[in-house]
Enzyme design. Sequence first.
Site: not given
Lengths: 469, 469
Positions: A180, A206, A231, A469
């Site tokens: 990610t 990750k 995560t 965003s």
Amino acid sequence: MALVFRRWASSTPSKAHLHKPLHENSFPIGFKLTGIHVGVKKNKELLDLGVVLSTSQHPTSAAACFTRNAFKAAPVIVSDNVLARNGGRARGFVVNSGCANAVTGKQGLEDAWAMVKHTTALLPSQAAKEDTEHDALVMSTGVIGQNLPISKIVAGIRRAADSLGSDFAAWERAAKAFMTTDTFPKLRSRVFSINGVEYRLAGMDKGAGMIHPDMGPLSTIPSSPRQLHATLLGCILTDAAVSPRSLQSALTYAVDRSFNSISVDGDMSTNDTIIVLANGAAAPIRDGRAHEIDEETDRDSYEIFKKELTDFAVDLAQLVVRDGEGATKFVAVKVQGAPNYKDAHAIASKISTSALVKTALYGEDANWGRILAATGSVPLSSSPNSEEVPVINPSKVSVTFVPSDGTAELPVLVNGEPENVDEDRAKQILSMEDINIVVDLGLGGDGEATYWTCDFSYEYVRINGDYRS
Amino acid sequence: MALVFRRWASSTPSKAHLHKPLHENSFPIGFKLTGIHVGVKKNKELLDLGVVLSTSQHPTSAAACFTRNAFKAAPVIVSDNVLARNGGRARGFVVNSGCANAVTGKQGLEDAWAMVKHTTALLPSQAAKEDTEHDALVMSTGVIGQNLPISKIVAGIRRAADSLGSDFAAWERAAKAFMTTDTFPKLRSRVFSINGVEYRLAGMDKGAGMIHPDMGPLSTIPSSPRQLHATLLGCILTDAAVSPRSLQSALTYAVDRSFNSISVDGDMSTNDTIIVLANGAAAPIRDGRAHEIDEETDRDSYEIFKKELTDFAVDLAQLVVRDGEGATKFVAVKVQGAPNYKDAHAIASKISTSALVKTALYGEDANWGRILAATGSVPLSSSPNSEEVPVINPSKVSVTFVPSDGTAELPVLVNGEPENVDEDRAKQILSMEDINIVVDLGLGGDGEATYWTCDFSYEYVRINGDYRS
């Protein structure tokens, strides 16, 4: 320090060595894998779906540790369920990045089950199998609270069959599918032997944010509250044969001393998962089947395997910290002389998550006062044998910076007394990428724990003030 | 979001209203005070020594809450000792900023005692006093591990006599002497009445980093481990008369619900101290002496006083968060529907210290997934009446953003289901300086707690990566 944004990119020299080329013969045999782009991520050049399958004829043992967060994502609940149904067997897994499938209710569970089913369909059929539909695990990482684009993912899993391979490129594709905010794929392998038989381990994982895992097995510890987060994902694959229960206990031991001892930002995720698959493809055959290592019937072999798995897990966990969001430093915090492991681990964790310690490290400032303040803010646990709660004695505490280049250590506090520190030498040690801090509580106990963390930079704020965003 | 460093300075409009002019008649009578520069700070324009003295003829009660950090600074140990010796009486205090006198060993204790002695010498003599040398408390804030320039400080305390006053300028000077990385002096006052008698409260405090206090009385709770830390200092002065034990219990209650519920960076300091002095100058006279409010003999008056003190402490605590290092947002995190206050407080604290939540707030991003992940990472405590540990039920949790301008609330998660959030409206709410987040666990308990925190900005990293240089 200038207001310079020091960014690590996979192209910079300091990052390049982390993604070192690996010899193909160090990868476990009997696995096929790939990574592709299916459209969870907008950027078509980024891989977002990985599939790993065992092609071994032997039963593949599977074990996992999941987050202890109360908000368990659908893939965590489903993977745990598959492991419980199948008695610790599973022959593969699917992973997607870009969407965590967390806090997605009933639809999220259906989607995770669909991923399991379609991945299982890629496996060679096994005659004696009871549940032929659910023989794979699932992991997801990314934004919380959004549903997966499941039709794209299902179509992708089917398409993955076309690119399955076992060469280095296939391993690298799979590792990339985990990423990610990671700046480089995390892939490692190693070879070890037990009783003259050579086995291989490969791992992918990750980060790079919401990293402060606390993971354990779920189904096998029913009293532990069900929890998950989003995560830290990782897998370890081996061609050894290990019984399901021993694979789980070795993994739990390894995770406690590796992934559960790292922090990037102190935030525990809803999806954290580490999976291990042992397919037995390199195992000696006895009575027509792969001989499985087991902690009760073959303690010596089990201990060797557990140690190899733990060392390897530490390597993989450290890679996550090295690539922590915005990280410019890799810091090992060792606490010793504590009454027990739990206290040492709690203090190392507190120092490793202190915003003031981490910004000082970013500023290359030997501000040991912040290390002490963090140390002193942790209440010690009481001993099980006594009602007396031990107390940190300030006049017994020592703090030392240990340079990563092997040159002389720099004590900054000895038995509670500040040393007359050579600031130039301190600056020299702190300007290195790798920094080691040793805090000795001097309480005479054998409690000792090491935590790995990184610094806190402008870049961390930029990445996380701006993530969606 | 652009990489713009939004900095609050005392001259900016958003800061100016925080340092509002105060009416002189709202300050307690019977106090003289000042703030001067003595040379702890290099910049001669900055004040670094404050002295506050009671000039009341009545006995002055004193109480304090100190940090629970294991590394207690010398001024904490000495102030606690003075309070214990004098049975909760002290007629003044001295404060210095720039050097915390923490981790300074025997010399540090001698220096703190010298500050007490020289400050006491400024007080009008009292005939009936047993210990005439130690009638003042001491506080220090600043860098840890450095000795005070004690001769400058002692000379400064003597010189302070020349500028003692009770006008607004004197109060402002004293407030400025507390400041370290604060961008404005923190000074508040209020008037209240009990049984028709009017009393006044004034308070000064300082932050702005290493702010995550957990304070309590030391001597009065012998079983609590002695601890201290370095960067929240405050005082509350009143012309009410309150018995020493009731002043301490009211302060302990107030601090739990104010200063112990704020966080700037999650780091507990070694010096945190809140002092309250009640000099009785406005109290009614009975039998020739000021009539002291007491929780046992006059419960109703005590409860009014306690409530006023608590509300006032909340005001002072919030000022610290508003001026948190690098802060651009003032955030109230309310957790309700928890099994008990302790669980609600622990979850509100975790959300308030989450780096991911705080960077999202800086980025004005309604990333409620991070709020949930932080919530779910806190294990609930077991009920004292049962062995069963309650568990957060994801399908009962709701998260709401409450705009500070009184417009409609924005639910983002209702009973575990994500709402279809209007992102423009979310952005509008998050662009305000004041933000309120409500997390309802839905567990049916009456546990409720509010924590005040700020966001995490580039400026925080700049300030703390660069503090000592």
